[in-house]
Motif scaffolding. Structure first.
Motif, PDB file in Angstrom:
ATOM      1  N   VAL A   1     -18.776  -0.197  -2.847  1.00 42.49           N
ATOM      2  CA  VAL A   1     -18.820  -1.445  -2.077  1.00 42.49           C
ATOM      3  C   VAL A   1     -20.273  -1.872  -1.908  1.00 42.49           C
ATOM      4  N   GLN A   2     -20.545  -3.114  -2.214  1.00 41.68           N
ATOM      5  CA  GLN A   2     -21.878  -3.671  -1.976  1.00 41.68           C
ATOM      6  C   GLN A   2     -21.786  -4.625  -0.788  1.00 41.68           C
ATOM      7  N   LEU A   3     -22.751  -4.511   0.119  1.00 39.26           N
ATOM      8  CA  LEU A   3     -22.763  -5.332   1.324  1.00 39.26           C
ATOM      9  C   LEU A   3     -23.971  -6.263   1.306  1.00 39.26           C
ATOM     10  N   GLN A   4     -23.740  -7.491   1.715  1.00 31.85           N
ATOM     11  CA  GLN A   4     -24.801  -8.485   1.774  1.00 31.85           C
ATOM     12  C   GLN A   4     -24.830  -9.066   3.177  1.00 31.85           C
ATOM     13  N   ALA A   5     -25.926  -8.830   3.886  1.00 30.85           N
ATOM     14  CA  ALA A   5     -26.105  -9.387   5.222  1.00 30.85           C
ATOM     15  C   ALA A   5     -26.906 -10.677   5.135  1.00 30.85           C
ATOM     16  N   SER A   6     -26.538 -11.632   5.958  1.00 27.78           N
ATOM     17  CA  SER A   6     -27.251 -12.905   5.971  1.00 27.78           C
ATOM     18  C   SER A   6     -27.176 -13.513   7.366  1.00 27.78           C
ATOM     19  N   GLY A   7     -27.970 -14.551   7.583  1.00 32.92           N
ATOM     20  CA  GLY A   7     -27.911 -15.285   8.833  1.00 32.92           C
ATOM     21  C   GLY A   7     -29.047 -15.034   9.788  1.00 32.92           C
ATOM     22  N   GLY A   8     -29.935 -14.120   9.459  1.00 31.37           N
ATOM     23  CA  GLY A   8     -31.066 -13.876  10.340  1.00 31.37           C
ATOM     24  C   GLY A   8     -32.002 -15.061  10.390  1.00 31.37           C
ATOM     25  N   GLY A   9     -32.915 -15.031  11.335  1.00 30.35           N
ATOM     26  CA  GLY A   9     -33.878 -16.099  11.474  1.00 30.35           C
ATOM     27  C   GLY A   9     -34.684 -15.930  12.736  1.00 30.35           C
ATOM     28  N   ALA A  10     -35.377 -16.989  13.106  1.00 25.59           N
ATOM     29  CA  ALA A  10     -36.231 -16.976  14.287  1.00 25.59           C
ATOM     30  C   ALA A  10     -35.685 -17.952  15.320  1.00 25.59           C
ATOM     31  N   VAL A  11     -35.525 -17.478  16.545  1.00 19.60           N
ATOM     32  CA  VAL A  11     -35.047 -18.328  17.633  1.00 19.60           C
ATOM     33  C   VAL A  11     -35.855 -18.033  18.883  1.00 19.60           C
ATOM     34  N   GLN A  12     -35.737 -18.921  19.844  1.00 20.67           N
ATOM     35  CA  GLN A  12     -36.342 -18.675  21.141  1.00 20.67           C
ATOM     36  C   GLN A  12     -35.365 -17.891  22.010  1.00 20.67           C
ATOM     37  N   ALA A  13     -35.897 -17.215  22.989  1.00 24.80           N
ATOM     38  CA  ALA A  13     -35.056 -16.480  23.928  1.00 24.80           C
ATOM     39  C   ALA A  13     -34.009 -17.414  24.523  1.00 24.80           C
ATOM     40  N   GLY A  14     -32.795 -16.907  24.605  1.00 25.80           N
ATOM     41  CA  GLY A  14     -31.681 -17.704  25.083  1.00 25.80           C
ATOM     42  C   GLY A  14     -30.898 -18.378  23.981  1.00 25.80           C
ATOM     43  N   GLY A  15     -31.435 -18.360  22.790  1.00 29.99           N
ATOM     44  CA  GLY A  15     -30.784 -18.990  21.663  1.00 29.99           C
ATOM     45  C   GLY A  15     -29.710 -18.113  21.038  1.00 29.99           C
ATOM     46  N   SER A  16     -29.152 -18.605  19.947  1.00 30.72           N
ATOM     47  CA  SER A  16     -28.041 -17.922  19.277  1.00 30.72           C
ATOM     48  C   SER A  16     -28.287 -17.845  17.776  1.00 30.72           C
ATOM     49  N   LEU A  17     -27.727 -16.811  17.200  1.00 30.80           N
ATOM     50  CA  LEU A  17     -27.693 -16.661  15.755  1.00 30.80           C
ATOM     51  C   LEU A  17     -26.347 -16.067  15.370  1.00 30.80           C
ATOM     52  N   ARG A  18     -25.940 -16.344  14.148  1.00 27.18           N
ATOM     53  CA  ARG A  18     -24.686 -15.802  13.646  1.00 27.18           C
ATOM     54  C   ARG A  18     -24.977 -15.068  12.346  1.00 27.18           C
ATOM     55  N   LEU A  19     -24.763 -13.771  12.351  1.00 24.93           N
ATOM     56  CA  LEU A  19     -24.965 -12.957  11.163  1.00 24.93           C
ATOM     57  C   LEU A  19     -23.642 -12.777  10.437  1.00 24.93           C
ATOM     58  N   SER A  20     -23.736 -12.694   9.129  1.00 26.81           N
ATOM     59  CA  SER A  20     -22.549 -12.448   8.314  1.00 26.81           C
ATOM     60  C   SER A  20     -22.777 -11.253   7.414  1.00 26.81           C
ATOM     61  N   CYS A  21     -21.721 -10.521   7.169  1.00 27.55           N
ATOM     62  CA  CYS A  21     -21.748  -9.392   6.245  1.00 27.55           C
ATOM     63  C   CYS A  21     -20.621  -9.609   5.257  1.00 27.55           C
ATOM     64  N   GLU A  22     -20.991  -9.704   4.009  1.00 21.04           N
ATOM     65  CA  GLU A  22     -20.004  -9.952   2.965  1.00 21.04           C
ATOM     66  C   GLU A  22     -19.947  -8.761   2.019  1.00 21.04           C
ATOM     67  N   ALA A  23     -18.749  -8.316   1.729  1.00 26.20           N
ATOM     68  CA  ALA A  23     -18.550  -7.189   0.825  1.00 26.20           C
ATOM     69  C   ALA A  23     -18.167  -7.686  -0.552  1.00 26.20           C
ATOM     70  N   SER A  24     -18.629  -6.979  -1.544  1.00 22.66           N
ATOM     71  CA  SER A  24     -18.179  -7.209  -2.911  1.00 22.66           C
ATOM     72  C   SER A  24     -17.797  -5.865  -3.512  1.00 22.66           C
ATOM     73  N   GLY A  25     -16.842  -5.897  -4.394  1.00 20.90           N
ATOM     74  CA  GLY A  25     -16.365  -4.663  -4.991  1.00 20.90           C
ATOM     75  C   GLY A  25     -15.177  -4.069  -4.262  1.00 20.90           C
ATOM     76  N   ASP A  26     -14.909  -4.558  -3.081  1.00 18.31           N
ATOM     77  CA  ASP A  26     -13.766  -4.114  -2.280  1.00 18.31           C
ATOM     78  C   ASP A  26     -13.635  -5.077  -1.111  1.00 18.31           C
ATOM     79  N   THR A  27     -12.543  -4.984  -0.396  1.00 17.22           N
ATOM     80  CA  THR A  27     -12.404  -5.735   0.847  1.00 17.22           C
ATOM     81  C   THR A  27     -12.630  -4.778   2.012  1.00 17.22           C
TER      82      THR A  27
END
Length: 125
Positions: A1-27
Motif C-alpha cells: 500500500v502506498q500512502l499520499q498525504a496532502s493538504g498541509g499549509g500555513a495558517v494563523q492560530a485559530g484557523g483550519s486545515l484539512r489533511l487527506s490521506c489517499e491509498a493506492s495499491g489497496d483500499t
C-alpha cells in the motif's frame, strides 16, 4: 500500500486545515488509519486514528474536540479536519495504515505497517 498525504499549509492560530490521506495499491477497508505528527528533534506523536470498518475513532488528548478524523467518500481516502489550530500543532503530519492494530498499540507508530511522506503544517501566532 502506498500512502499520499496532502493538504498541509500555513495558517494563523485559530484557523483550519484539512489533511487527506489517499491509498493506492489497496483500499483502507481492512486497515486502521492513523495520523501522527513530528517536530524536529522529537519522536512521532499520535494524533488520531480510525478503524475503517467500524468507524471507531481515537484521538490524542491534545487534539480532542478540535480535530476530526473521518473516512472519505472513496474507500481509499481518510481525512483529518483540523480546527482551532494552535502554534503547538505545527509539525510534519504523517498518515499511516496498519492491518493488525489493537486498541493498546494503535497510538504507537511502531504498530503501523505503511507510511505516507508527510505534509507540513505551520501555525503562526
Amino acid at each position: 500500500v502506498q500512502l499520499q498525504a496532502s493538504g498541509g499549509g500555513a495558517v494563523q492560530a485559530g484557523g483550519s486545515l484539512r489533511l487527506s490521506c489517499e491509498a493506492s495499491g489497496d483500499t483502507f477497508s481492512r486497515y486502521t488509519v492513523g495520523w501522527f505528527r513530528r517536530v524536529p528533534g522529537k519522536e512521532r506523536d499520535f494524533v488520531a486514528a480510525i478503524r475503517w470498518s467500524s468507524m471507531i475513532t481515537y484521538y490524542a488528548d491534545s487534539v480532542k474536540g478540535r480535530f476530526t478524523i473521518s473516512r472519505g467518500n472513496a474507500r481509499n481516502t481518510v481525512t483529518l479536519q483540523m480546527n482551532s489550530l494552535k502554534p503547538e500543532d505545527a509539525a510534519v503530519y504523517y498518515c499511516s495504515a496498519g492491518s493488525s492494530l489493537i486498541t493498546s498499540n494503535l497510538r504507537q507508530a511502531a504498530g503501523y505497517d505503511y507510511w505516507g511522506q508527510g505534509t507540513q503544517v505551520t501555525v503562526s501566532s
